[in-house]
Every structure is written in structure tokens, then in C-alpha cells.
Motif scaffolding. Structure first.
Motif, mmCIF file in Angstrom:
data_model
loop_
_atom_site.group_PDB
_atom_site.id
_atom_site.type_symbol
_atom_site.label_atom_id
_atom_site.label_comp_id
_atom_site.label_asym_id
_atom_site.label_seq_id
_atom_site.Cartn_x
_atom_site.Cartn_y
_atom_site.Cartn_z
ATOM 1 N N LEU A 551 20.535 23.723 45.536
ATOM 2 C CA LEU A 551 21.958 23.829 45.221
ATOM 3 C C LEU A 551 22.820 23.548 46.448
ATOM 4 O O LEU A 551 23.870 22.898 46.355
ATOM 5 C CB LEU A 551 22.267 25.216 44.666
ATOM 6 N N ASP A 552 22.361 24.043 47.597
ATOM 7 C CA ASP A 552 23.119 23.815 48.821
ATOM 8 C C ASP A 552 23.230 22.323 49.112
ATOM 9 O O ASP A 552 24.302 21.812 49.451
ATOM 10 C CB ASP A 552 22.448 24.539 49.983
ATOM 11 N N ARG A 553 22.122 21.607 48.961
ATOM 12 C CA ARG A 553 22.162 20.166 49.178
ATOM 13 C C ARG A 553 22.957 19.452 48.093
ATOM 14 O O ARG A 553 23.556 18.403 48.329
ATOM 15 C CB ARG A 553 20.739 19.618 49.247
ATOM 16 N N GLY A 554 22.978 20.036 46.909
ATOM 17 C CA GLY A 554 23.732 19.428 45.815
ATOM 18 C C GLY A 554 25.219 19.360 46.093
ATOM 19 O O GLY A 554 25.919 18.468 45.585
ATOM 20 N N ARG A 555 25.737 20.283 46.929
ATOM 21 C CA ARG A 555 27.168 20.237 47.275
ATOM 22 C C ARG A 555 27.529 18.913 47.940
ATOM 23 O O ARG A 555 28.604 18.362 47.707
ATOM 24 C CB ARG A 555 27.522 21.379 48.231
ATOM 25 N N TYR A 556 26.619 18.422 48.775
ATOM 26 C CA TYR A 556 26.893 17.170 49.485
ATOM 27 C C TYR A 556 26.871 15.985 48.514
ATOM 28 O O TYR A 556 27.626 15.025 48.677
ATOM 29 C CB TYR A 556 25.877 16.979 50.607
ATOM 30 N N ALA A 557 25.988 16.078 47.515
ATOM 31 C CA ALA A 557 25.961 15.027 46.504
ATOM 32 C C ALA A 557 27.268 15.005 45.712
ATOM 33 O O ALA A 557 27.822 13.941 45.412
ATOM 34 C CB ALA A 557 24.768 15.228 45.569
ATOM 35 N N ILE A 558 27.774 16.210 45.386
ATOM 36 C CA ILE A 558 29.052 16.297 44.668
ATOM 37 C C ILE A 558 30.181 15.741 45.525
ATOM 38 O O ILE A 558 31.030 14.967 45.056
ATOM 39 C CB ILE A 558 29.344 17.767 44.278
ATOM 40 N N LEU A 559 30.184 16.107 46.810
ATOM 41 C CA LEU A 559 31.211 15.605 47.731
ATOM 42 C C LEU A 559 31.161 14.089 47.815
ATOM 43 O O LEU A 559 32.204 13.416 47.715
ATOM 44 C CB LEU A 559 31.007 16.233 49.107
ATOM 45 N N ALA A 560 29.964 13.540 48.001
ATOM 46 C CA ALA A 560 29.831 12.085 48.129
ATOM 47 C C ALA A 560 30.295 11.383 46.859
ATOM 48 O O ALA A 560 30.972 10.343 46.913
ATOM 49 C CB ALA A 560 28.387 11.721 48.453
ATOM 50 N N ALA A 561 29.932 11.955 45.689
ATOM 51 C CA ALA A 561 30.325 11.339 44.424
ATOM 52 C C ALA A 561 31.843 11.340 44.256
ATOM 53 O O ALA A 561 32.435 10.342 43.807
ATOM 54 C CB ALA A 561 29.659 12.078 43.271
ATOM 55 N N LEU A 562 32.500 12.445 44.629
ATOM 56 C CA LEU A 562 33.956 12.524 44.476
ATOM 57 C C LEU A 562 34.667 11.578 45.428
ATOM 58 O O LEU A 562 35.666 10.942 45.058
ATOM 59 C CB LEU A 562 34.418 13.968 44.693
ATOM 60 N N TYR A 617 27.025 27.238 47.036
ATOM 61 C CA TYR A 617 26.129 26.380 46.267
ATOM 62 C C TYR A 617 26.816 25.266 45.470
ATOM 63 O O TYR A 617 26.145 24.350 45.002
ATOM 64 C CB TYR A 617 25.290 27.234 45.303
ATOM 65 N N LEU A 618 28.140 25.344 45.280
ATOM 66 C CA LEU A 618 28.794 24.326 44.453
ATOM 67 C C LEU A 618 29.992 23.654 45.120
ATOM 68 O O LEU A 618 30.357 22.538 44.738
ATOM 69 C CB LEU A 618 29.269 24.937 43.117
ATOM 70 N N CYS A 619 30.599 24.302 46.087
ATOM 71 C CA CYS A 619 31.909 23.872 46.580
ATOM 72 C C CYS A 619 31.827 22.561 47.369
ATOM 73 O O CYS A 619 31.254 22.527 48.473
ATOM 74 C CB CYS A 619 32.521 24.959 47.461
ATOM 75 N N PRO A 620 32.417 21.476 46.877
ATOM 76 C CA PRO A 620 32.419 20.218 47.650
ATOM 77 C C PRO A 620 33.297 20.318 48.898
ATOM 78 O O PRO A 620 33.004 19.685 49.910
ATOM 79 C CB PRO A 620 32.961 19.189 46.663
ATOM 80 N N LEU A 621 34.381 21.113 48.831
ATOM 81 C CA LEU A 621 35.196 21.302 50.030
ATOM 82 C C LEU A 621 34.395 22.029 51.101
ATOM 83 O O LEU A 621 34.477 21.700 52.285
ATOM 84 C CB LEU A 621 36.461 22.095 49.687
ATOM 85 N N GLY A 622 33.586 23.005 50.672
ATOM 86 C CA GLY A 622 32.726 23.698 51.622
ATOM 87 C C GLY A 622 31.734 22.752 52.280
ATOM 88 O O GLY A 622 31.425 22.878 53.474
ATOM 89 N N ALA A 623 31.242 21.778 51.514
ATOM 90 C CA ALA A 623 30.341 20.771 52.097
ATOM 91 C C ALA A 623 31.071 19.961 53.156
ATOM 92 O O ALA A 623 30.526 19.673 54.234
ATOM 93 C CB ALA A 623 29.805 19.861 51.000
ATOM 94 N N ALA A 624 32.334 19.596 52.869
ATOM 95 C CA ALA A 624 33.119 18.858 53.862
ATOM 96 C C ALA A 624 33.378 19.717 55.094
ATOM 97 O O ALA A 624 33.333 19.223 56.228
ATOM 98 C CB ALA A 624 34.447 18.406 53.245
ATOM 99 N N MET A 625 33.631 21.011 54.873
ATOM 100 C CA MET A 625 33.843 21.916 55.998
ATOM 101 C C MET A 625 32.576 22.027 56.849
ATOM 102 O O MET A 625 32.638 22.099 58.084
ATOM 103 C CB MET A 625 34.263 23.303 55.488
ATOM 104 N N THR A 626 31.426 22.054 56.201
ATOM 105 C CA THR A 626 30.170 22.127 56.944
ATOM 106 C C THR A 626 29.980 20.896 57.817
ATOM 107 O O THR A 626 29.564 20.986 58.975
ATOM 108 C CB THR A 626 28.986 22.274 55.973
ATOM 109 N N LEU A 627 30.312 19.738 57.273
ATOM 110 C CA LEU A 627 30.222 18.509 58.068
ATOM 111 C C LEU A 627 31.202 18.563 59.243
ATOM 112 O O LEU A 627 30.876 18.150 60.367
ATOM 113 C CB LEU A 627 30.515 17.295 57.193
ATOM 114 N N GLY A 628 32.401 19.089 58.987
ATOM 115 C CA GLY A 628 33.366 19.235 60.073
ATOM 116 C C GLY A 628 32.886 20.205 61.131
ATOM 117 O O GLY A 628 33.149 20.032 62.327
ATOM 118 N N GLY A 629 32.155 21.231 60.685
ATOM 119 C CA GLY A 629 31.637 22.216 61.622
ATOM 120 C C GLY A 629 30.619 21.660 62.598
ATOM 121 O O GLY A 629 30.311 22.304 63.616
ATOM 122 N N LYS A 630 30.102 20.466 62.318
ATOM 123 C CA LYS A 630 29.163 19.830 63.251
ATOM 124 C C LYS A 630 29.844 19.512 64.586
ATOM 125 O O LYS A 630 29.158 19.232 65.578
ATOM 126 C CB LYS A 630 28.613 18.544 62.647
#
Length: 700
Positions: A551-562, A617-630
Motif C-alpha cells: 500500500l505504501d508503494r501504491g501511493r507513488y503509483a497513484i501520484l504518478a498516475a495523477l 497508505y493512500l495519500c498521493p500528496l503524502g507520496a509527493a511530500m516523501t519525495l520532497g523529504g529526500k
């Protein structure tokens, strides 16, 4: 456990069905309406003509004024002002204005603003648009809001439209769209000039009056004179077919050919001296708001008008311009008497410009007189030469109003209290995160501060100030950039822009957790849902590690799709962002249709059972935030050698599963709750410290 897993499956399936039920529609291109669509809207005695070639607008004529030409114009805003909305897609409005620049109607054709799609619905937007009817482009039209109504200090020419609560940024963009498109047509067809193009126009000071004679006005430049002798005119035509044609000029070269006089009449000091008190008062009664008049007269052999001139028309030989832009000067048919002290005149007229010509009366203007000579009698050869007279009325006769603020800056001005309060809160949060020991070493103190700050985030930043950041801002930015429209629309939402700026800085300093752990209103709501669940004695569960990873990895898939959809299939992205419950839970406060509310509530129930379920597990914005946190530069959370080897206290107490068995912090999963920081410094909770203390007491 079985009930929780069943609920999990149902909410995931429900989210999928919700997105599917929203449907897809083909994007409409610019210019949605055809001539037939306009004809249905404008019934006889009005008639819609063919769309103009120079500007995409339909002229509208009237049977009641068959010789008047167009009495109005209708146009689609997307053809003239495709300003990206909050979601990144321009609105399309059908705007109609009459020949005086008054709004006849503003009709919604299509829009993609998230808050109006299925949140508040389109009703409030249509009510907002209805306010434009009978307003004028000659007025300064601004938008009020819950946060500031712009009414204090408003001038008599300012109109303030009632805004829409929870849609402040969107309606400001709507207002900019309406005004920009309408002004484009008014400039092209009605002689208007956009105030933003030339800045604030000078205004006559009506109480400034200094009695002056004709000679004094001439000496001061309030009246300007162009003197041309016969010899001067001969020089103009030298080397042309017009040379040596005027025998009188050749015989008397020093005599006057023409003296051309011009003066600005609206100012009392000049106007009353030339027209008299009664004549000046009559002039001002005849002029419309924003209309200016000049006195033009001539003396000598040549008059600037001849016997063929018709009163009320434009003098054929005289042209008028400002800053290179020609403006029509038309006779006002006042028949002014020669002012006292003036030389013998052969012609004198009062000429006026259109009401909203954009002329600045205090800035230089140019009068251009055409002189014509004809050689031959049967088929004469015509030769023309032009002379110019530059004129500027004295600055002391005018005042200049302050330049109006751009609409986006008004939005910032209106939100000053909210920006100040949120700015102070961000400063406090920064201080706590930079020096977390004092606040976190006491579990009770940390709990009070954290819950208080989260309540502020939910209630003030989220529900009141409408500062919920969303994946819509990312997809909207992608759409705008893909369309080449830029990111100016972000300026209309100052609270969100402040939070975005702070979040970008926090990426470098602390990582993704600053926003997700402290500044996300829906995240705060989930945390309160978890507290409610504990108060109701509901067990806190954890997903199996494998499912959590998927599910955690699925957030990135949702982000990429959007993001991909925003760039290549905008309508799909518009529907896909509904995977976020932010609009339902925060923007409109659950005031939405059943499926959306049920989806948001189901996520909150899951968040009560599985801590921060949506965030993790679902938030696409959270996935973007995680990438920013890099971008984080420091491992700022303190660790001991014993952390994880063998102490596992912090790992077992971390509700985010953000600590490895080795004791290392997984910053990508860390929400910066500061629990582990408090344990690290607390001698009654940190096992290594307690062990050191025990050894010290035993003497080892």
C-alpha cells in the motif's frame, strides 16, 4: 481483525467505484459556442452577427436602432482570457457588454474548480456571476470575502461583489477572467483602455481655480500655440508638387499662415477663462464620467476647418493622439465665443474624446494638423504635409489617485490577519522542532502542545482559513505549465502559498514529516479520530508488513498516475483527485453528497483502527511530500549507540512504524510526533539512561 479487514476491502473498492461513477467527458476546446447558441440567447429585437475576425466576439444589433451598428458584444472568456483556475483549467464564461461598457450578463458555460464541481455545487458560482449585471467596466470591480470585504476606504467608483465562502481564491480568478476578457473587447471595439495598461489616470482638481487672462494662460503653457508663417509652409512643400503653388505665400513670406491654439477645458482655471463661468458649467454637464474636452481654435489665413465641416462630427484635418495611440476628437457643438484677450479667430470648436478612451489629461497629447495643396485644375495633384502641436496641461491642476492594487495582492491584503496568525504558528512550530528537548521530555507537556497545535491546524488552518494543501495544487500546476499558462493562479490563495513555501523549506531542514505530522488538517482529523477510537476502547491494529509495504508503494503509483493524467488527460486527473477526501472533510466541512461523505467517514474509521491509515497508505500528496523529504540535509533526530542494540523502546512505541530494528529512523515514514525525542531525553523512559543510572548506584 476480520471486521477491520472487511472494512479495508470495502473502502478500497468503494473508492474505486466512486472514481468510476464520476465518469469522463471529452475536454471542450476554446470557444464552445456556435452562432446558433448565441442566437437562442439573444432573441428579437436583438440579432447576433457573425463572429468578428479581429477579436473573437459576436456583435449584437437591434431592430429598434437599425442605423446604430452593434449595440452590444458577446464573447467567451476562454477565447480572450484563458486564466488557469485553482485546479489548473481555465473557466469558460459567456460575457455580454453593451456599447457603453455595461455588463448585460455573465453566464457560466463550463468550469473545473474543485469546490464548485461537487463540493458547494455550481449554485453559489452562478449567484456570484449574477452580480455583474448592470455593473460597468468604468468602475473598479473587486471581490469581498469572509476574510476581508475591501469596503473600507472604497471610492465612489469602486464596486465590491459578494464573494463565496470556502471559494475565495476561485472567485477572485473568476473576477479576473471576467474583467480581462471584457476589457479586451472594450479596448478593441469601444475605445476603452485597461487601467492596468497606463496606471491610474490623473483627475481634475475641481476646487483649484486661479483667474487668469488669455495672455497669462498662453505664457504659462495652459494654452499652447503653433505659429506657421507663409515661409514655414513653403518649406514644408519644398521639392514637392505643392511647391510654389501659393502665390500669396510667395509674395508675403513673413505673414501668418495659421496660428493654432489648443487648451484643456475640464480644469476650471482654463475652462472658465475660455468659456466663461456659465459656459464651463454647461460643458461639465454635457460630459460623461471620464470624458475630456479641448478647445481648438485658429487664426490667420488658414482655418483648421472649412465650410464643408458638419457640426457634431470629427474635424477632417485634425488628428489627436496620446503616447502614439490615436483617439477620436468629436465636436461638442457648443459654439464658444472668443475669450477675452484672444486674437481675432477664424474658427473655434470644443472637441471631446469618448468617455473611457483611456486618455490621461495631465500627460502630453499631440494635435496634428494636415495642410493640403493642389496643383492643376482638371486632375489636380494633391500633396499633403502634417504639422504637430504637443500640449500638456499644468500638473498643478490635477491630482493622481494611488495605483489600484492587483487583484491577487488584494487577496493577500484581505488575508493579513490569517497570514499573521498562521505565520506566528509556523514560527512557534519551527522553534519547537529546532529545540525539541524541553517540549518533548515531558510526555504530558508534549501531548498538550501537540493536541493543541493539531486542533489549531484542523480548526483554524483547515476549516476557517481554508489552508488544506492538496494533490489538486500539484495536478493544477502541471496542467497550467503544460498549457503554457504559468502559475499566477497560486497568488490568489495566499494561505496555501505560505504553507507551500514553509513546507518546501522544511523539506531541507526536517524532511516530509513537518507538514504531514503538524500542518495537514485532514491528518489532524485522523489523529483525533484515533484518539476517539482509543476512548471507545477500540483496538489499535497494524497491517501485515507485506500489505503495508504494498500500500505504501501504491501511493507513488497513484501520484504518478495523477501527474501523468494532469499533463495528458486533464479530465481524468480532475476526477482522479477525488481519491483525496480533503475537499469533503475540510474544504466544505462534510457538506456534500452521500457517497463522498461516506468515503471520507470510512477513511476516518480506518484511521481510528489503523493509525493514520490514509496518510500512510493512500495519500498521493503524502507520496509527493516523501519525495520532497529526500532533500533533508541532516539526521536531526538524536540516537544512542544502544538504540536498537538492544533497546527497542522507541520502535515499539512508534505508531508510524518509522524506526528500524537497528534503531535507525526511517525519515520517509516519520511524522515528527517527537515521542522518540522525549523518550531519548527522559531518564524515566529511556532504557539506556535508566541502565546508566542503575549502574551508577550499584557502583559498577
Amino acid at each position: 481483525m476480520r471486521i477491520a479487514r472487511t472494512l479495508l476491502r470495502r473502502v478500497l473498492a468503494g473508492g474505486t467505484l466512486l472514481l468510476a461513477s464520476l465518469g469522463l467527458c471529452a475536454p471542450a476546446g476554446a470557444g464552445d459556442l456556435a452562432h446558433a447558441d448565441l442566437a437562442r440567447r439573444f432573441q428579437p429585437p436583438l440579432h447576433v452577427g457573425d463572429k468578428l475576425r479581429d477579436i473573437p466576439a459576436w456583435p449584437i444589433t437591434s431592430e429598434l436602432e437599425p442605423e446604430a451598428g452593434p449595440v452590444a458584444y458577446a464573447f467567451e472568456s476562454i477565447d480572450l482570457a484563458p486564466i488557469p483556475g485553482f485546479e489548473g483549467t481555465p473557466l469558460n464564461l459567456l460575457v455580454s457588454i453593451d456599447r457603453k461598457g455595461n455588463f448585460m450578463d455573465v453566464e457560466l458555460i463550463r468550469q473545473h474548480e474543485p469546490v464548485f464541481l461537487s463540493g458547494l455545487g455550481e449554485g453559489p458560482l452562478r449567484d456570484f456571476l449574477a452580480q455583474y449585471k448592470n455593473k460597468s467596466l468604468k468602475q473598479e470591480i473587486t471581490v469581498s470575502s469572509l476574510y476581508g470585504n475591501n469596503r473600507s476606504g472604497a471610492g465612489s467608483n469602486r464596486v465590491v461583489l459578494d464573494g463565496v465562502s470556502k471559494a475565495t481564491a476561485s472567485v477572485r480568478i473568476v473576477n479576473q477572467t471576467v474583467l480581462s476578457s471584457a476589457l479586451a473587447v472594450a479596448r478593441a471595439r469601444l475605445g476603452f483602455a485597461a487601467p492596468a495598461d497606463k496606471g491610474p489616470l490623473a483627475e481634475v482638481r475641481p476646487n483649484v481655480f486661479d483667474p487668469r487672462s488669455f495672455a497669462e494662460l498662453l505664457d504659462s503653457g495652459a494654452i499652447r500655440k503653433l505659429h506657421l508663417s507663409n515661409a514655414d509652409v513653403e518649406k514644408l512643400f519644398a521639392g514637392t508638387d505643392g511647391a510654389d503653388v501659393d502665390t500669396e505665400a510667395i509674395a508675403k513670406p513673413a505673414d501668418t499662415f495659421t496660428d493654432l491654439y489648443v487648451a484643456y477645458l475640464n480644469a476650471p482655471t482654463i475652462g472658465r477663462a475660455i468659456l466663461g463661468d456659465t459656459g464651463h458649467a454647461d460643458l461639465l454637464r454635457r460630459l460623461e464620467r471620464g470624458q475630456h474636452a479641448w478647445w481648438v481654435a485658429s487664426a490667420g489665413r488658414d482655418a483648421f476647418i472649412d465650410e464643408s465641416f458638419t457640426r457634431g462630427t470629427v474635424p477632417a484635418r485634425l488628428a489627436f493622439s496620446q503616447a502614439g495611440g490615436p483617439v477620436e476628437l468629436r465636436d461638442l457643438d457648443l459654439s464658444p465665443r472668443p475669450p477675452a484677450g484672444a486674437p481675432p479667430l477664424n474658427a473655434a470648436l470644443v472637441l471631446r474624446v469618448p468617455p473611457m478612451s483611456g486618455i490621461d489629461p495631465a500627460s502630453p497629447v499631440r494635435f496634428e494638423l494636415t495642410i493640403t495643396r493642389a496643383k492643376g485644375s482638371m486632375l489636380p495633384v494633391i500633396t499633403q504635409r502634417n504639422v504637430v502641436l504637443d500640449y500638456q496641461a499644468p500638473e498643478a491642476l490635477f491630482s493622481r489617485p494611488p495605483a489600484p492594487l492587483p487583484d491577487w495582492l488584494l487577496a493577500w491584503q484581505d488575508r493579513t490577519p490569517e497570514l499573521t496568525i498562521i505565520g506566528a504558528a509556523l514560527a512557534l512550530l519551527s522553534l519547537v522542532l529546532a529545540r525539541p528537548r524541553w517540549i518533548s521530555v515531558s510526555a504530558r507537556r508534549l501531548k498538550i502542545f501537540r493536541l493543541g497545535f493539531l486542533a489549531f491546524t484542523l480548526g483554524y488552518i483547515g476549516w476557517y482559513a481554508q489552508g488544506q494543501l492538496s494533490i489538486v495544487q500539484i495536478t493544477g500546476a502541471v496542467k497550467s505549465l503544460a498549457a503554457g499558462a504559468g502559475l499566477k493562479s497560486f497568488l490568489y490563495d495566499p494561505v496555501s502559498l505560505l504553507l507551500i513555501a514553509f513546507t518546501l523549506v522544511s523539506f531541507v531542514v526536517w524532511g516530509r514529516g513537518t507538514f504531514c505530522g503538524w500542518l495537514c488538517p485532514f491528518g489532524a482529523l485522523q489523529e483525533f479520530a484515533a484518539l476517539l477510537a482509543r476512548a471507545l476502547k477500540l483496538p489499535e491494529r497494524r497491517l501485515p508488513a507485506r500489505l503495508a509495504t504494498i500500500l505504501d508503494r501504491g501511493r507513488y503509483a497513484i501520484l504518478a498516475a495523477l501527474v501523468a493524467a494532469a499533463a495528458f488527460a486533464p479530465q481524468l486527473a480532475e476526477k482522479g483527485v477525488e481519491i483525496e477526501p480533503f475537499k469533503t472533510a475540510i474544504t466544505v466541512g462534510f457538506d456534500r453528497s452521500g457517497p463522498f461523505v461516506a468515503y471520507a467517514l470510512a477513511l476516518l474509521v480506518l484511521g481510528g483502527l489503523y493509525y493514520k491509515f490514509f496518510c500512510r497508505y493512500l495519500c498521493p500528496l503524502g507520496a509527493a511530500m516523501t519525495l520532497g523529504g529526500k532533500l533533508r540535509l541532516l539526521d536531526w533526530l538524536p540516537r544512542r549507540q544502544e538504540c536498537g542494540q538492544p533497546c527497542q523502546t522507541c520502535r515499539h512505541r512508534c505508531t508510524y512504524d518509522a524506526i528500524e530494528k537497528s534503531g535507525a529512523i526511517r525519515y520517509d515514514q516519520c511524522f515528527q510526533c517527537l515521542d522518540c525525542v522525549g523518550i531519548y531525553h527522559d531518564e524515566n523512559r529511556c532504557a539506556p539512561i535508566m541502565l546508566y543510572r542503575k549502574k551508577a548506584r550499584s557502583g559498577h
